[in-house]
Write an enzyme that holds these catalytic residues in place. Structure first.
Site, PDB file in Angstrom:
ATOM      1  N   ARG A   1     -37.941  -8.028  46.438  1.00 21.41           N
ATOM      2  CA  ARG A   1     -36.658  -7.318  46.412  1.00 21.41           C
ATOM      3  C   ARG A   1     -36.521  -6.522  47.703  1.00 21.41           C
ATOM      4  O   ARG A   1     -37.381  -5.706  48.049  1.00 21.41           O
ATOM      5  CB  ARG A   1     -36.520  -6.438  45.177  1.00 21.41           C
TER       6      ARG A   1
ATOM      7  N   HIS B   1     -35.743  -0.484  43.612  1.00 23.09           N
ATOM      8  CA  HIS B   1     -35.841  -0.964  42.225  1.00 23.09           C
ATOM      9  C   HIS B   1     -34.525  -0.714  41.497  1.00 23.09           C
ATOM     10  O   HIS B   1     -34.045  -1.562  40.750  1.00 23.09           O
ATOM     11  CB  HIS B   1     -36.980  -0.251  41.508  1.00 23.09           C
TER      12      HIS B   1
ATOM     13  N   TYR C   1     -43.294   4.032  48.946  1.00 25.03           N
ATOM     14  CA  TYR C   1     -44.445   3.215  48.567  1.00 25.03           C
ATOM     15  C   TYR C   1     -44.569   1.897  49.325  1.00 25.03           C
ATOM     16  O   TYR C   1     -45.460   1.107  49.036  1.00 25.03           O
ATOM     17  CB  TYR C   1     -44.424   2.943  47.051  1.00 25.03           C
TER      18      TYR C   1
END
Length: 356
Positions: free
Chosen positions: A259, A263, A272
């Site tokens: 992706r 999210h 992250y």
């Protein structure tokens, strides 16, 4: 193939492996591309709407268009779909109207569920697309239940359920896979391994070499496919659905993808993962890759015009949906009871005098 190899049809230069090419007619190839472009346009606009406060929440799928569009194309009339919240492309590919999707995101009277679901929780009875929900992988046992019912009734249909790599870390994944294997059910488990369960990398979720190899524990075949290759996804999911309809049981497909965005609109992926990692995967953009294939076939002249047309379609759909009125307060007391109980009637009458 072993369950470590990744099946691809499209090469990096946009040409196709003729031995694996599913051989779709030209109009269907263009439909795949246009739905992928539309899906990207929806994502970009919906994220902008959330950032400007016009909607509350959205789950984007940029970078994963080949997964949901390719898988959706393999579904046939009568099949069931139990999707994850990132797979609105499966519904669009099956005919779920853009206006209905936009209305659901806004949650006003343009929404078939009248604002009772949070955004990205769409459904459509006419195409057997069962409502999305937020809990991870809860749709898997539901899909298995539908597959069991179809088998008991002697129906030659298949069930497709989609989920992310994080879904394989749940008990529902184990229960669903085990039941499907034991009863040889016509269900296809389509796992989109986009490398992160929100912020948790896949290598911290499992000690297995791949997610596809988990199928062996349940007596099911498992395959890996290039999730950024729409023709590869279409071939693998199509073969699995045909196998399921023929009574040969289920399958686990691991689509290796990424992706490109967050999210959800509540997530900050810079915390992250590195920009270098994102840039490397951006170079594998599934839309540009498929566009190169179509241009090589002489089927696509102007990708920029296709993108502009998709953005205009989304703009018009949003403009129309935003013109719909809000859901009336009276809907709080509707659609649950045939005869409203006394205590709810009292609440209704106190909130809406004269409505009793």
């Amino acid at each position: 193939m072993t369950d470590e190899e990744i099946l691809s049809v499209l090469r990096p230069d946009g040409t196709a492996d003729p031995s694996l090419d599913p051989g779709l007619p030209e109009p269907e190839l263009l439909s795949l591309y246009r739905h992928m472009v539309l899906l990207r346009a929806i994502d970009e606009k919906a994220v902008a709407l959330q950032r400007s406060g016009r909607i509350g929440f959205f789950v984007p799928s940029s970078g994963q268009e080949a997964c949901s569009i390719g898988a959706g194309h393999a579904v046939r009339e009568g099949d069931w779909i139990f999707p994850a919240y990132r797979d609105h492309g499966v519904g669009l590919m099956r005919g779920y109207p853009l206006a209905a999707l936009v209305g659901q995101i806004l949650g006003n009277t343009a929404d078939a569920t009248r604002g009772r679901q949070m955004p990205n929780h769409w459904c459509d009875r006419s195409i057997r697309l069962v409502s999305v929900s937020s809990p991870v992988a809860t749709q898997l046992p539901h899909a298995v239940g539908a597959a069991y019912a179809a088998k008991m009734r002697g129906e030659r249909v298949a069930v497709l359920t989609t989920f992310g790599d994080g879904g394989t870390s749940t008990g529902d994944f184990h229960a669903a896979m085990n039941f499907a294997g034991v009863f040889r059910l016509p269900v296809v488990f389509f796992c989109e391994n986009n490398r992160y369960a929100i912020s948790h990398p896949v290598e911290h979720q499992t000690a297995s070499r791949t997610l596809a190899e988990k199928a062996r524990a349940y007596g099911l075949p498992g395959v890996r496919v290039d999730g950024n290759d729409v023709l590869a996804v279409r071939k693998v999911v199509g073969d699995a659905m045909n196998r399921a309809r023929a009574g040969e049981g289920g399958m686990l497909i691991e689509a290796v993808t990424y992706r490109l965005g967050p999210h959800s609109t509540s997530d900050d992926p810079t915390v992250y993962r590195t920009e270098e990692e994102v840039a490397a995967w951006r170079g594998k953009d599934p839309i540009r890759r498929f566009a190169a294939f179509l241009k090589g076939r002489g089927l696509l002249e102007d990708p920029a015009a296709e993108e502009a047309g998709a953005k205009e379609s989304v703009r018009r759909a949003i403009e129309a949906a935003e013109g719909a009125p809000p859901v009336p307060l009276s809907s709080l007391f509707e659609d649950v009871y045939a005869d409203i109980p006394w205590h709810l009637a009292e609440q209704r009458d106190s909130l809406l005098p004269g409505k009793g």
